[in-house]
Motif scaffolding. Sequence first.
Motif, PDB file in Angstrom:
ATOM      1  N   SER A 126      46.246-100.570  18.143  1.00 54.39           N
ATOM      2  CA  SER A 126      46.766-100.100  16.859  1.00 54.39           C
ATOM      3  C   SER A 126      46.756-101.237  15.826  1.00 54.39           C
ATOM      4  CB  SER A 126      48.198 -99.607  17.037  1.00 54.39           C
ATOM      5  OG  SER A 126      49.028-100.720  17.338  1.00 54.39           O
ATOM      6  N   ILE A 127      46.862-100.874  14.548  1.00 58.15           N
ATOM      7  CA  ILE A 127      46.873-101.878  13.471  1.00 58.15           C
ATOM      8  C   ILE A 127      48.095-102.790  13.631  1.00 58.15           C
ATOM      9  CG2 ILE A 127      47.211-102.135  10.975  1.00 58.15           C
ATOM     10  CD1 ILE A 127      45.458 -99.494  10.817  1.00 58.15           C
ATOM     11  N   ALA A 128      49.262-102.191  13.894  1.00 52.31           N
ATOM     12  CA  ALA A 128      50.484-103.006  14.061  1.00 52.31           C
ATOM     13  C   ALA A 128      50.363-103.894  15.295  1.00 52.31           C
ATOM     14  CB  ALA A 128      51.704-102.099  14.174  1.00 52.31           C
ATOM     15  N   GLY A 129      49.755-103.369  16.351  1.00 48.57           N
ATOM     16  CA  GLY A 129      49.598-104.125  17.601  1.00 48.57           C
ATOM     17  C   GLY A 129      48.705-105.338  17.421  1.00 48.57           C
ATOM     18  N   LYS A 130      47.695-105.197  16.570  1.00 47.64           N
ATOM     19  CA  LYS A 130      46.739-106.285  16.353  1.00 47.64           C
ATOM     20  C   LYS A 130      47.321-107.385  15.466  1.00 47.64           C
ATOM     21  CE  LYS A 130      42.816-103.658  15.825  1.00 47.64           C
ATOM     22  NZ  LYS A 130      41.849-103.187  14.900  1.00 47.64           N
ATOM     23  N   ILE A 156      53.252-109.078  10.326  1.00 47.76           N
ATOM     24  CA  ILE A 156      53.152-107.862   9.508  1.00 47.76           C
ATOM     25  C   ILE A 156      53.297-108.252   8.036  1.00 47.76           C
ATOM     26  CG2 ILE A 156      54.181-105.608   9.019  1.00 47.76           C
ATOM     27  CD1 ILE A 156      53.039-105.683  11.821  1.00 47.76           C
ATOM     28  N   THR A 157      52.396-107.733   7.211  1.00 43.95           N
ATOM     29  CA  THR A 157      52.463-107.975   5.763  1.00 43.95           C
ATOM     30  C   THR A 157      52.523-106.617   5.054  1.00 43.95           C
ATOM     31  OG1 THR A 157      50.078-107.848   5.429  1.00 43.95           O
ATOM     32  CG2 THR A 157      50.968-110.012   6.067  1.00 43.95           C
ATOM     33  N   THR A 158      52.678-106.689   3.745  1.00 45.30           N
ATOM     34  CA  THR A 158      52.680-105.430   2.978  1.00 45.30           C
ATOM     35  C   THR A 158      51.322-104.727   3.146  1.00 45.30           C
ATOM     36  OG1 THR A 158      51.970-106.624   1.005  1.00 45.30           O
ATOM     37  CG2 THR A 158      54.332-106.306   1.291  1.00 45.30           C
ATOM     38  N   HIS A 159      50.269-105.515   3.309  1.00 47.48           N
ATOM     39  CA  HIS A 159      48.929-104.916   3.488  1.00 47.48           C
ATOM     40  C   HIS A 159      48.824-104.189   4.831  1.00 47.48           C
ATOM     41  CE1 HIS A 159      47.533-106.864  -0.111  1.00 47.48           C
ATOM     42  NE2 HIS A 159      48.098-107.983   0.318  1.00 47.48           N
ATOM     43  N   THR A 160      49.478-104.768   5.852  1.00 46.46           N
ATOM     44  CA  THR A 160      49.462-104.092   7.166  1.00 46.46           C
ATOM     45  C   THR A 160      50.079-102.691   7.016  1.00 46.46           C
ATOM     46  OG1 THR A 160      50.093-106.274   8.032  1.00 46.46           O
ATOM     47  CG2 THR A 160      49.962-104.465   9.617  1.00 46.46           C
ATOM     48  N   LEU A 161      51.173-102.612   6.264  1.00 45.13           N
ATOM     49  CA  LEU A 161      51.848-101.312   6.115  1.00 45.13           C
ATOM     50  C   LEU A 161      50.930-100.314   5.408  1.00 45.13           C
ATOM     51  CD1 LEU A 161      55.488-102.371   5.105  1.00 45.13           C
ATOM     52  CD2 LEU A 161      54.473-102.210   7.374  1.00 45.13           C
ATOM     53  N   GLN A 162      50.224-100.801   4.409  1.00 41.72           N
ATOM     54  CA  GLN A 162      49.282 -99.952   3.668  1.00 41.72           C
ATOM     55  C   GLN A 162      48.187 -99.434   4.616  1.00 41.72           C
ATOM     56  OE1 GLN A 162      49.570 -99.386   0.088  1.00 41.72           O
ATOM     57  NE2 GLN A 162      48.292 -97.734   0.882  1.00 41.72           N
ATOM     58  N   GLU A 163      47.679-100.334   5.457  1.00 38.11           N
ATOM     59  CA  GLU A 163      46.635 -99.937   6.415  1.00 38.11           C
ATOM     60  C   GLU A 163      47.189 -98.926   7.421  1.00 38.11           C
ATOM     61  OE1 GLU A 163      44.336-104.244   6.458  1.00 38.11           O
ATOM     62  OE2 GLU A 163      45.202-103.510   8.316  1.00 38.11           O
ATOM     63  N   MET A 164      48.453 -99.134   7.812  1.00 31.57           N
ATOM     64  CA  MET A 164      49.069 -98.218   8.780  1.00 31.57           C
ATOM     65  C   MET A 164      49.164 -96.810   8.191  1.00 31.57           C
ATOM     66  SD  MET A 164      51.941-100.761  10.414  1.00 31.57           S
ATOM     67  CE  MET A 164      52.655 -99.617  11.600  1.00 31.57           C
ATOM     68  N   LYS A 165      49.584 -96.740   6.913  1.00 28.74           N
ATOM     69  CA  LYS A 165      49.655 -95.410   6.279  1.00 28.74           C
ATOM     70  C   LYS A 165      48.264 -94.774   6.268  1.00 28.74           C
ATOM     71  CE  LYS A 165      50.732 -92.639   2.274  1.00 28.74           C
ATOM     72  NZ  LYS A 165      51.911 -92.055   1.695  1.00 28.74           N
TER      73      LYS A 165
END
Length: 271
Positions: free
Chosen positions: A2-6, A10-19
Motif C-alpha cells: 500500500s502507499i502508506a505501507g511504502k 507520511i507527508t501531505t502528499h502521501t495523504l493525497q496519493e492515498m485518496k
Amino acid sequence: MSIAGKARKITTHTLQEMKAAGEKITMLTAYDYSLAKLVDNGGVDVVLVGDSASNVMAGNDTTVPMTLDHMIYHAQCVVRAVDRSLIVVDMPFGTYQGNSKCALDSAIRIMKESGGHAVKLEGGSEIVDSVKRILTAGIPVMGHLGLTPQSIYKFGTYSVRAREDEEADKLIEDAKLLEASGCFAIVLEKIPAELAVKVTQAISIPTIGIGAGDGVDGQVLVLHDMLGITMDFSPRFLRRYLNLSEQIEGAINQYVDDVRSGDFPNDNEQY
Ligand code: KIV
C-alpha cells in the motif's frame, strides 16, 4: 504494498496519493510523549495534537481555554516521540479567528517552537483569509467543518450538525472554498453520513471523519476515548477498543492492597 505501507514518512502528499488510490487514512490524537510513541509505532498515518487536550488532559468542559503555549507544549512532547506519522497541531481558540496576521504569527510559533508538520483550523468562509495567509508561509493547513467545538457557545450543543439543507449547502461550499484556498485535507465532525459522502465527492483533497460515517477518506478518534480511558463520553460514533480505565484502576487497587499488606516489595524487589 500500500502507499502508506511504502512511505518511510507520511507527508501531505502521501495523504493525497492515498485518496487518489482509495486507500483509507488513519488519524488519532496524542498529547504526550509516551502515548504518541505507541500511536506512531501502531502505524497511524496522522497524529493530531488536538485541542481536545483541554478535555482529556486538563479536565475542562470545552476546548475554549486552550492557549498557544499549551498547544506548543503538547506538540513538543509528541514531536519527540514520532518517527513516521504526519503531525498536525490544532490552532487554539482565539489565535486565528478574525485576524489573519495573528493567525500567521500563531502558526509560525507552532511550527518553529514545536516542530509539528501542519496546523488545523476550525471553520469555513469565516477563516479563509487566515488559511490563505498561513499558507503564504509554506505551512500546510488542515480544515475542520461540521461540529467545530471551539464554537460551542454559538451552537449551544455538541449534537449532529448540518441536518438541514441550508447548513448542509454551506458546508459543501465551505469545503470547496477550503480546497481552493490550499488546505491539504478536511476533518468532518459529526455530520450525516450522506452529506459527508457528498463533500468527499465534491473535493479532491482527503476528508477525515469523526462521526461522519464510512464514506469519507479516513477516520479520526480521540485516543483517550477509543482506549477507554475516558468513560463519561459515549457518542454513537465512538468504538472503544480497550477498557483501560477499568484495567488501570484494577492495577492501582492491587498496588494499594500489596503495599498495605506488606506483599510489595518482596525479597526480589529490594537491594
Ligand atoms: O481536538 C481534537 O481532538 C479534534 C478531533 C476531534 C478531530 O479536533
